[in-house]
Write a protein that holds these residues in place. Structure first.
Motif, PDB file in Angstrom:
ATOM      1  N   ILE A 131       2.445   1.855  -3.659  1.00 43.22           N
ATOM      2  CA  ILE A 131       1.393   2.232  -4.419  1.00 43.22           C
ATOM      3  C   ILE A 131       0.924   3.607  -4.188  1.00 43.22           C
ATOM      4  O   ILE A 131       0.757   4.451  -5.140  1.00 43.22           O
ATOM      5  N   ASN A 132       0.928   4.011  -3.035  1.00 39.99           N
ATOM      6  CA  ASN A 132       0.541   5.441  -2.748  1.00 39.99           C
ATOM      7  C   ASN A 132       1.682   6.221  -2.982  1.00 39.99           C
ATOM      8  O   ASN A 132       1.507   7.270  -3.679  1.00 39.99           O
ATOM      9  N   VAL A 189       2.988  10.194  -9.671  1.00 42.15           N
ATOM     10  CA  VAL A 189       2.241  10.544 -11.013  1.00 42.15           C
ATOM     11  C   VAL A 189       1.746  11.649 -10.951  1.00 42.15           C
ATOM     12  O   VAL A 189       1.466  12.400 -11.837  1.00 42.15           O
ATOM     13  N   ASN A 190       0.886  11.956  -9.734  1.00 40.15           N
ATOM     14  CA  ASN A 190       0.192  13.199  -9.243  1.00 40.15           C
ATOM     15  C   ASN A 190       0.942  14.696  -9.631  1.00 40.15           C
ATOM     16  O   ASN A 190       0.358  15.653  -9.972  1.00 40.15           O
ATOM     17  N   LYS A 223       0.654  -1.239  -0.094  1.00 42.47           N
ATOM     18  CA  LYS A 223      -0.225   0.008   0.013  1.00 42.47           C
ATOM     19  C   LYS A 223       0.816   1.158   0.217  1.00 42.47           C
ATOM     20  O   LYS A 223       0.574   2.175  -0.799  1.00 42.47           O
ATOM     21  N   GLN A 252       1.543   6.689  -6.782  1.00 43.35           N
ATOM     22  CA  GLN A 252       0.297   7.545  -7.149  1.00 43.35           C
ATOM     23  C   GLN A 252       0.646   9.008  -6.955  1.00 43.35           C
ATOM     24  O   GLN A 252       0.513   9.785  -7.771  1.00 43.35           O
ATOM     25  N   ASN A 253       1.398   9.154  -5.846  1.00 45.11           N
ATOM     26  CA  ASN A 253       1.887  10.692  -5.456  1.00 45.11           C
ATOM     27  C   ASN A 253       2.680  11.451  -6.753  1.00 45.11           C
ATOM     28  O   ASN A 253       2.489  12.323  -6.844  1.00 45.11           O
TER      29      ASN A 253
END
Length: 77
Positions: free
Chosen positions: A43-44, A50-51, A40, A47-48
């Motif tokens: 993945i977090n 990519v954002n 987790k 995602q951060n």
């Protein structure tokens, strides 16, 4: 997508206790929880990242203009 109910979870837990053994079962649950937590976090972080990418720096207007001009040239032929 199949759903997993409480009865199926109970069956999996019972089989795990029989296969792993009641002494090692809590250790295996802790280890599985640690793995899930690590996944987790990974993945977090992904995602951060990519954002945080600056997608506005990519100029998308130029290709659209080229496509429009290309279509206009094809209409003349």
């Amino acid at each position: 997508m199949p759903t997993i109910g409480w009865f199926e979870i109970l069956i999996v837990a019972a089989v795990a206790i029989v296969v792993i053994g009641p002494k090692d079962f809590p250790f295996m649950l802790k280890k599985a929880g640690s793995w899930i937590g690590t996944i987790k976090k990974y993945i977090n972080n992904l995602q951060n990242e990519v954002n945080d990418l600056d997608l506005n720096s990519i100029n998308t207007e130029e290709p659209k203009i080229k496509i429009k001009n290309k279509d206009k040239d094809n209409d003349k032929i």
